[in-house]
Scaffold this motif. Structure first.
Motif, short mmCIF file in Angstrom:
data_model
loop_
_atom_site.label_atom_id
_atom_site.label_comp_id
_atom_site.label_asym_id
_atom_site.label_seq_id
_atom_site.Cartn_x
_atom_site.Cartn_y
_atom_site.Cartn_z
N LYS A 7 4.44 -7.65 -10.21
CA LYS A 7 4.64 -6.20 -10.11
C LYS A 7 4.67 -5.76 -8.65
CE LYS A 7 2.53 -4.85 -14.53
NZ LYS A 7 1.40 -4.14 -15.15
N ILE A 8 3.78 -6.32 -7.86
CA ILE A 8 3.76 -5.99 -6.42
C ILE A 8 5.07 -6.40 -5.76
CG2 ILE A 8 2.69 -6.58 -4.20
CD1 ILE A 8 -0.01 -6.72 -5.72
N LEU A 9 5.54 -7.60 -6.08
CA LEU A 9 6.80 -8.07 -5.51
C LEU A 9 7.97 -7.18 -5.92
CD1 LEU A 9 6.34 -11.92 -5.85
CD2 LEU A 9 6.39 -10.59 -3.72
N GLN A 13 10.31 -5.06 -3.38
CA GLN A 13 11.76 -5.20 -3.38
C GLN A 13 12.47 -3.86 -3.55
OE1 GLN A 13 13.60 -9.02 -5.13
NE2 GLN A 13 11.84 -8.55 -6.45
N GLN A 14 11.87 -2.99 -4.34
CA GLN A 14 12.48 -1.68 -4.57
C GLN A 14 12.35 -0.78 -3.35
OE1 GLN A 14 14.31 -0.74 -7.13
NE2 GLN A 14 14.00 -2.63 -8.24
N ASN A 15 11.19 -0.86 -2.68
CA ASN A 15 10.96 -0.01 -1.51
C ASN A 15 9.83 -0.60 -0.67
OD1 ASN A 15 10.52 1.94 0.40
ND2 ASN A 15 10.00 3.57 -1.03
N ALA A 16 10.17 -1.38 0.31
CA ALA A 16 9.17 -2.04 1.15
C ALA A 16 8.48 -1.07 2.09
CB ALA A 16 9.82 -3.17 1.95
N GLN A 18 6.97 1.61 1.09
CA GLN A 18 5.82 2.22 0.41
C GLN A 18 4.54 1.77 1.10
OE1 GLN A 18 5.84 2.08 -4.05
NE2 GLN A 18 7.27 0.41 -3.66
N ASN A 19 3.57 2.63 1.12
CA ASN A 19 2.29 2.19 1.65
C ASN A 19 1.49 1.50 0.55
OD1 ASN A 19 0.71 4.17 0.23
ND2 ASN A 19 1.24 5.68 1.80
N THR A 20 0.44 0.83 0.96
CA THR A 20 -0.38 0.05 0.02
C THR A 20 -0.97 0.92 -1.07
OG1 THR A 20 -0.87 -1.45 1.84
CG2 THR A 20 -2.25 -1.64 -0.10
N LYS A 21 -1.34 2.13 -0.75
CA LYS A 21 -1.93 3.03 -1.75
C LYS A 21 -0.92 3.34 -2.85
CE LYS A 21 -4.27 7.47 -2.26
NZ LYS A 21 -4.70 8.70 -1.61
N GLU A 22 0.33 3.59 -2.48
CA GLU A 22 1.37 3.87 -3.47
C GLU A 22 1.59 2.67 -4.39
OE1 GLU A 22 4.41 6.93 -1.25
OE2 GLU A 22 4.29 4.88 -0.46
N ILE A 23 1.65 1.48 -3.79
CA ILE A 23 1.85 0.27 -4.58
C ILE A 23 0.65 0.04 -5.51
CG2 ILE A 23 2.11 -2.26 -4.46
CD1 ILE A 23 3.63 -1.79 -1.78
N ALA A 24 -0.56 0.22 -4.97
CA ALA A 24 -1.78 0.03 -5.77
C ALA A 24 -1.77 0.92 -7.00
CB ALA A 24 -3.01 0.30 -4.90
N THR A 25 -1.40 2.16 -6.84
CA THR A 25 -1.35 3.10 -7.96
C THR A 25 -0.36 2.61 -9.02
OG1 THR A 25 -1.91 4.95 -6.52
CG2 THR A 25 -0.83 5.49 -8.61
N LYS A 26 0.79 2.13 -8.59
CA LYS A 26 1.83 1.70 -9.53
C LYS A 26 1.47 0.42 -10.27
CE LYS A 26 5.52 4.00 -7.02
NZ LYS A 26 6.70 3.83 -6.17
N VAL A 27 0.69 -0.46 -9.63
CA VAL A 27 0.35 -1.74 -10.28
C VAL A 27 -1.03 -1.72 -10.93
CG1 VAL A 27 1.89 -3.04 -8.75
CG2 VAL A 27 -0.56 -2.89 -8.20
N GLY A 28 -1.76 -0.62 -10.78
CA GLY A 28 -3.05 -0.47 -11.46
C GLY A 28 -4.23 -1.13 -10.77
N LEU A 29 -4.18 -1.23 -9.45
CA LEU A 29 -5.30 -1.77 -8.67
C LEU A 29 -5.76 -0.74 -7.66
CD1 LEU A 29 -4.11 -5.40 -7.77
CD2 LEU A 29 -5.74 -4.75 -9.53
N THR A 30 -6.86 -1.04 -7.00
CA THR A 30 -7.28 -0.22 -5.87
C THR A 30 -6.59 -0.76 -4.62
OG1 THR A 30 -9.22 -1.60 -5.51
CG2 THR A 30 -9.52 0.36 -6.91
N VAL A 31 -6.76 -0.05 -3.53
CA VAL A 31 -6.03 -0.37 -2.30
C VAL A 31 -6.41 -1.74 -1.73
CG1 VAL A 31 -5.64 0.34 0.10
CG2 VAL A 31 -5.65 2.05 -1.72
N THR A 32 -7.70 -2.05 -1.64
CA THR A 32 -8.12 -3.29 -0.98
C THR A 32 -7.58 -4.54 -1.68
OG1 THR A 32 -10.07 -2.21 -0.08
CG2 THR A 32 -10.10 -4.61 -0.15
N PRO A 33 -7.73 -4.70 -2.98
CA PRO A 33 -7.16 -5.90 -3.61
C PRO A 33 -5.63 -5.95 -3.52
CG PRO A 33 -8.39 -4.61 -5.24
CD PRO A 33 -8.53 -3.93 -3.92
N THR A 34 -5.00 -4.79 -3.54
CA THR A 34 -3.55 -4.76 -3.40
C THR A 34 -3.15 -5.25 -2.02
OG1 THR A 34 -3.40 -2.92 -4.96
CG2 THR A 34 -1.49 -3.29 -3.54
#
Length: 150
Positions: A7-9, A13-16, A18-34
């Motif tokens: 999901k992160i990958l 690929q869709q939008n590199a 994005q910041n980590t917080k945005e990606i974390a929200t979309k994949v269902g994790l918090t920022v640090t593990p993302t």
């Protein structure tokens, strides 16, 4: 690589950008593990680099051609010379060593037909070992993506 990494990958690929917080929200994790997963994916070589994709027409690259290239002899020394030469040609966007009726397939981007003719006559055809070059021109594109399905 698990489902979350995939999901992160896909997000990268869709939008590199994005910041980590945005990606974390979309994949269902918090920022640090993302963040840690992204760093691990980079370190393991799954993410090679981040790039900007340009609109070729807005930068004046109106002609895209695919050239099928056959070497006169399929010999390691000629293949090495060809590969080295191709790396020095900025018009060549992609180069693939392929099986079948020809040896290499290259994707070329130029401004116009005059620049393509100059590229073929002055730069490509002088590469040692080339026997034939067959070119096909893109008339229209219906799908053009850099996203690998995961």
């Amino acid at each position: 690589m698990d489902i979350v990494d995939r999901k992160i990958l896909m997000e990268l690929q869709q939008n590199a950008k994005q910041n980590t917080k945005e990606i974390a929200t979309k994949v269902g994790l918090t920022v640090t593990p993302t963040y840690e997963r992204i760093k691990k994916l980079e370190q393991n070589g799954l993410v090679k680099k981040y790039v900007a994709l340009l609109d070729r027409n807005l930068i004046g690259k109106h002609i895209i051609a695919y050239c099928q290239i056959t070497l006169y002899k399929h010999q390691k020394e000629l293949i090495d010379v060809f590969k080295k030469s191709i790396l020095g040609l900025p018009e060549v966007m992609e180069c693939h060593h392929v099986s079948g009726n020809f040896d290499f397939l290259i994707k070329v981007a130029v401004e116009d037909m005059n620049q393509f003719q100059e590229f073929i006559n002055e730069r490509l055809s002088v590469v040692e070992g080339i026997s034939t070059i067959h070119s096909s021109f893109v008339m229209n594109s219906y799908k053009n993506t850099t996203v690998f399905p995961l």
